[in-house]
Design a protein around this motif. Structure first.
Motif, mmCIF file in Angstrom:
data_model
loop_
_atom_site.group_PDB
_atom_site.id
_atom_site.type_symbol
_atom_site.label_atom_id
_atom_site.label_comp_id
_atom_site.label_asym_id
_atom_site.label_seq_id
_atom_site.Cartn_x
_atom_site.Cartn_y
_atom_site.Cartn_z
ATOM 1 N N ASP A 290 103.605 -62.266 32.006
ATOM 2 C CA ASP A 290 103.013 -61.471 33.077
ATOM 3 C C ASP A 290 102.358 -62.336 34.150
ATOM 4 O OD1 ASP A 290 103.810 -59.282 31.596
ATOM 5 O OD2 ASP A 290 101.885 -59.122 30.555
ATOM 6 N N ALA A 291 101.650 -63.398 33.713
ATOM 7 C CA ALA A 291 100.953 -64.240 34.691
ATOM 8 C C ALA A 291 101.947 -64.990 35.562
ATOM 9 C CB ALA A 291 100.026 -65.214 33.963
ATOM 10 N N CYS A 292 103.001 -65.544 34.957
ATOM 11 C CA CYS A 292 103.993 -66.280 35.735
ATOM 12 C C CYS A 292 104.778 -65.341 36.654
ATOM 13 C CB CYS A 292 104.933 -67.040 34.811
ATOM 14 S SG CYS A 292 104.158 -68.447 33.973
ATOM 15 N N ARG A 293 104.977 -64.099 36.184
ATOM 16 C CA ARG A 293 105.673 -63.132 37.042
ATOM 17 C C ARG A 293 104.850 -62.852 38.296
ATOM 18 N NH1 ARG A 293 109.613 -59.559 35.874
ATOM 19 N NH2 ARG A 293 109.342 -59.799 33.630
ATOM 20 N N ARG A 294 103.522 -62.709 38.117
ATOM 21 C CA ARG A 294 102.669 -62.467 39.275
ATOM 22 C C ARG A 294 102.694 -63.657 40.224
ATOM 23 N NH1 ARG A 294 99.219 -60.328 35.273
ATOM 24 N NH2 ARG A 294 98.009 -62.281 35.261
ATOM 25 N N GLN B 20 94.398 -68.894 29.546
ATOM 26 C CA GLN B 20 94.470 -67.442 29.604
ATOM 27 C C GLN B 20 95.531 -66.955 28.635
ATOM 28 O OE1 GLN B 20 95.461 -67.035 33.724
ATOM 29 N NE2 GLN B 20 97.664 -67.092 33.363
ATOM 30 N N GLU B 21 95.536 -65.634 28.373
ATOM 31 C CA GLU B 21 96.511 -65.058 27.461
ATOM 32 C C GLU B 21 97.901 -65.096 28.078
ATOM 33 O OE1 GLU B 21 95.375 -61.183 26.266
ATOM 34 O OE2 GLU B 21 93.526 -61.811 25.282
ATOM 35 N N CYS B 22 98.894 -65.225 27.213
ATOM 36 C CA CYS B 22 100.285 -65.237 27.659
ATOM 37 C C CYS B 22 100.946 -63.963 27.120
ATOM 38 C CB CYS B 22 100.987 -66.489 27.152
ATOM 39 S SG CYS B 22 102.618 -66.773 27.881
ATOM 40 N N THR B 23 101.053 -62.925 27.957
ATOM 41 C CA THR B 23 101.524 -61.619 27.509
ATOM 42 C C THR B 23 102.832 -61.252 28.184
ATOM 43 O OG1 THR B 23 100.221 -60.527 29.238
ATOM 44 C CG2 THR B 23 99.160 -60.854 27.104
ATOM 45 N N PHE B 24 103.531 -60.278 27.587
ATOM 46 C CA PHE B 24 104.825 -59.804 28.098
ATOM 47 C C PHE B 24 104.846 -58.265 28.070
ATOM 48 C CE2 PHE B 24 105.393 -63.958 26.305
ATOM 49 C CZ PHE B 24 106.221 -64.610 27.182
ATOM 50 N N VAL B 25 103.862 -57.641 28.670
ATOM 51 C CA VAL B 25 103.726 -56.185 28.587
ATOM 52 C C VAL B 25 103.921 -55.490 29.921
ATOM 53 C CG1 VAL B 25 102.222 -56.324 26.580
ATOM 54 C CG2 VAL B 25 101.218 -56.388 28.855
ATOM 55 N N GLN B 26 103.729 -56.183 31.022
ATOM 56 C CA GLN B 26 103.808 -55.541 32.326
ATOM 57 C C GLN B 26 105.249 -55.406 32.792
ATOM 58 O OE1 GLN B 26 101.318 -57.625 35.086
ATOM 59 N NE2 GLN B 26 99.434 -57.313 33.889
ATOM 60 N N SER B 27 105.477 -54.416 33.653
ATOM 61 C CA SER B 27 106.805 -54.197 34.215
ATOM 62 C C SER B 27 107.025 -55.149 35.381
ATOM 63 C CB SER B 27 106.939 -52.754 34.699
ATOM 64 O OG SER B 27 106.721 -51.859 33.622
ATOM 65 N N PRO B 28 108.274 -55.360 35.748
ATOM 66 C CA PRO B 28 108.545 -56.238 36.889
ATOM 67 C C PRO B 28 107.873 -55.741 38.153
ATOM 68 C CG PRO B 28 110.538 -55.811 35.648
ATOM 69 C CD PRO B 28 109.498 -54.892 35.089
ATOM 70 N N GLN B 29 107.406 -56.652 38.973
ATOM 71 C CA GLN B 29 106.741 -56.317 40.229
ATOM 72 C C GLN B 29 107.773 -56.021 41.311
ATOM 73 O OE1 GLN B 29 103.406 -56.070 40.567
ATOM 74 N NE2 GLN B 29 103.246 -56.479 38.360
#
Length: 719
Positions: free
Chosen positions: A60-64, A86-95
């Motif tokens: 999510d962070a790298c996507r942002r 920071q946390e490394c998560t994969f929960v958000q949808s593509p921007q």
């Protein structure tokens, strides 16, 4: 009637997941351990969080940030999330696809869309600085090769963990270790850490960095260092590799430069600070920098000192590199830091032979270069401080340095820039210089072990009046080695080999040679007693010492700007001082006034030479100060008798037996003649023995200096 029951595995085997081009899997052959060096397998053991669908979707962070999301094998967090803590998560949808402000506050323009993090090199504990990347992004093929190369397979260069050598007498018995189950990476995980076996005999334990003290402070320290030198960091790195690195090659140059150029932010703070501090010595010689205010070196030193202390809690090769560089500062004279580095080097296994270890080939060469640099640091520190060495031959298994140990191929960056002819010559000469310094240091260490250990001192004290003869007897083989070393020096290390306006560091090698000879002759002179020593022995010992002093002083007189302004090894400051100390010793022990006046004059000339040369090499001020201190001590020296008043002849040689005595003149008889002939033969044999003892003590030719060659050992001035 039996019923077939299908037994399900404990964990279902996941379906194959496509891997991005940046991290392709490499088929591995298990034919032998050497494959661990040539082919880098991808570990199949890792957190489930690392398995991502849709062609390695970014977190999510790298996507942002619209940044490349890089997760190394076995890691839980991606590189950027780990850096930003920071946390490394994969929960958000593509921007939505639109222009956004990136994490660094800049607009994501088309020419900045692929940032340097796409080329994030694999972890290397050669840790280094923060630089904004301006180079074009690498191709997918380059990135793929880089991400699958070496650094996860290295022993002393990993980012998130460090290694500690397991010795034979520790609770980890080698036979018990052999019972462990090792994977294809030669690793075995248990409660206390991960065992890493490098061959059938040596094993290390790998421990996580995050469990050590002040682990999270490295990023802040690195940022503070970069802020001090901003925006001149790249220019200082260039100065370092152009001026210091050729003759002190303890860093993997190409790998460091590529990581630095691509904006790697995981470098070791004390290592980067050490490189900047040394490079600042040539700030005024760079036309691009001289018009800017010079960064504050004292602030860099403060950060480097603090961050090095914390880095020692998680020792890596970068810890040794940083310490060695900080000790090369002319004002850095720390015996305690040297001993700490020796201990850390042993913890990293630098005292062992790594030539057959299952680590990348280039890491073997790097480990050998660092090991020998540590060896030289210990031995020369032992000399200049007059304290016992901490490295002993019985526990030193490092093989001799070879040309292959300077090879940088296989580091994951194949597109090496073309070097100019001058750069090639500097690098080749620097490598030869480094190897020759290692060989000379081994001879110097033998001098220290032969004459300056407590056992040797007691032996000479027990010999009483025969101490000088005992010293000469032990000195002969060492002096022959020293003479042979000098005779075999390659042409590129000659003092007149520098060309054009290029700086040349050959001066520190020749100065170290004179310091070694002076250390040997100093012990001989200290053993002489004019009241009890044989006059001929006294004469020949002092003549040899006098020749050494004149040679060393003439060497200093012939130094040119390209020598004085080049990189000088840390011991050079004291080695220049030792020449003056030796002259003061000969002055203080001179048996006659005329000889004392000779040394007094030569020391006055030497002081003038040092004071003039210090304009180009500021560290020579220390030698001038020490020379003045010795001169003040000599003010209390009693007046020497003149040659006419002393019982010595003008040449310092006892007179030959009288003719009347040898012919059996008046008052003589046959027995007297026989005794006299025996005495004469004994005297002649004794002189031959003394002369034989001094074979190899002759002065070498001065053609190396390029002008005014001296074809004989006769001094230009006599006492």
């Amino acid at each position: 009637m039996t019923t077939a029951v299908a037994i399900q595995p404990a964990m279902p085997r996941p379906t194959p997941v496509p891997i991005a081009a940046a991290r392709p899997r490499t088929k591995r052959s298990l034919s032998g351990k050497e494959n661990l060096v040539q082919v880098k397998p991808v570990s199949s053991v890792g957190p489930v969080a690392n398995i991502r669908t849709r062609r390695e979707r970014p977190c999510d962070a790298c996507r942002r940030r619209k940044s490349r999301c890089v997760i190394h094998e076995g890691a839980v967090l991606c590189v950027l999330c780990e850096f930003h803590k920071q946390e490394c998560t994969f929960v958000q949808s593509p921007q939505p696809r639109k222009r956004k402000i990136t994490g660094d506050g800049k607009k994501d323009d088309s020419n900045q869309k692929k940032r340097s993090v796409e080329a994030e090199p694999p972890p290397l504990a050669l840790p280094t600085p923060t630089i904004t990347a301006t180079a074009p992004s690498p191709t997918p093929q380059q990135a793929a090769k880089r991400d699958t190369t070496v650094l996860g397979e290295t022993l002393g260069l990993q980012r998130r963990q460090h290694s500690r050598y397991i010795g034979l007498t520790t609770p980890f018995d080698s036979l018990l270790i052999g019972l462990s189950q090792f994977d294809t990476r030669n690793e075995s995980t248990f409660d206390l850490g991960t065992l890493r076996r490098v061959n059938d005999h040596e094993c290390f334990i790998m421990l996580p960095d995050e469990n050590t003290q002040d682990y999270g402070d490295e990023a802040d320290a690195l940022a503070a260092i970069e802020q001090i030198v901003h925006p001149h960091g790249p220019a200082l790195i260039d100065i370092y590799f152009r001026t210091v690195h050729p003759s002190f090659p303890i860093i993997q140059k190409h790998l460091f430069i590529e990581r630095h150029r691509h904006g790697d932010r995981t470098f070791s703070p004390p290592l980067v600070a050490g490189m900047y501090i040394l490079a600042l010595n040539w700030w005024s010689f760079d036309p691009k920098l001289t018009s800017y205010p010079k960064p504050d070196a004292s602030r860099l030193e403060a950060i480097a000192s603090k961050s090095l202390a914390t880095a020692m809690e998680r020792p890596k090769l970068s810890t040794i590199q940083a310490g060695l560089l900080l000790l090369q500062r002319p004002e850095a004279d720390s015996w305690s830091l040297t001993t700490q580095l020796v201990a850390i080097g042993q913890e990293l296994g630098l005292h062992l032979d790594c030539s057959t270890w299952s680590i990348p080939v280039w890491e073997r060469g790097l480990r050998k270069r660092i090991a020998w640099a540590l060896y030289m640091q210990d031995k020369w520190s032992s000399l200049i401080h007059g304290r016992p060495s901490h490295i002993f031959g019985a526990n030193w298994a490092v093989k001799q340095i070879t040309d292959e140990d300077f090879n940088e191929d296989g580091d994951g960056y194949d597109n090496k820039p073309e070097e100019s002819e001058d750069e090639k010559q500097d690098n080749e000469r620097g490598q030869i210089l480094f190897a020759q310094m290692i060989a000379l240091t081994a001879i110097m260490a033998e001098v220290m072990d032969t004459f300056y250990t407590q056992v040797a001192i007691q032996d000479f004290a027990s010999a009483g009046k025969g101490s000088t003869r005992l010293i000469l007897e032990r000195a002969k083989p060492v002096q022959i080695k020293l003479k042979e070393w000098f005779a075999k020096l390659p042409p590129s290390t000659r003092m007149d080999s520098s060309s054009g306006n290029r700086l040349s560091s050959t001066g520190y090698l020749h100065l170290a040679y004179f310091a070694t000879e002076i250390t040997l002759h100093r012990r001989i002179v200290q053993s002489l007693d004019p009241t009890t020593s044989d006059p001929y022995l006294l004469y020949i010992c002092r003549s040899a010492a006098k020749t050494r002093l004149i040679s060393a002083m003439d060497f200093v007189n012939r130094l040119k700007p390209e020598h004085l302004q080049a990189f000088w090894y840390f011991a050079s400051k004291i080695n220049f001082t030792l020449i003056g100390t030796f002259g003061s010793l000969l002055w203080a022990t001179a048996p006659a006034h005329e000889e004392a006046e000779f040394y007094k004059t030569r020391l006055r000339e030497y002081r003038w030479t040092l004071s003039v040369s210090s304009k180009r090499a500021e560290f020579l001020d220390y030698a001038v100060q020490m020379l003045d201190a010795s001169r003040a001590m000599l003010n209390n020296l009693a007046e020497k008798p003149s040659l006419a008043q002393s019982q010595l002849s003008n040449v310092g040689v006892p007179p030959a037996p009288s003719t009347s005595m040898t012919r059996g003149g008046s008052g003589g008889n046959g027995n007297d003649l026989t005794q006299q002939l025996q005495l004469q033969r004994s005297s002649q044999q004794y002189r031959r023995d003394v002369e034989m003892a001094f074979q190899g003590f002759a002065n070498e030719p001065f053609e190396q200096f390029g002008s005014d060659p001296m074809s004989s050992d006769t001094p230009r001035s006599t006492a």
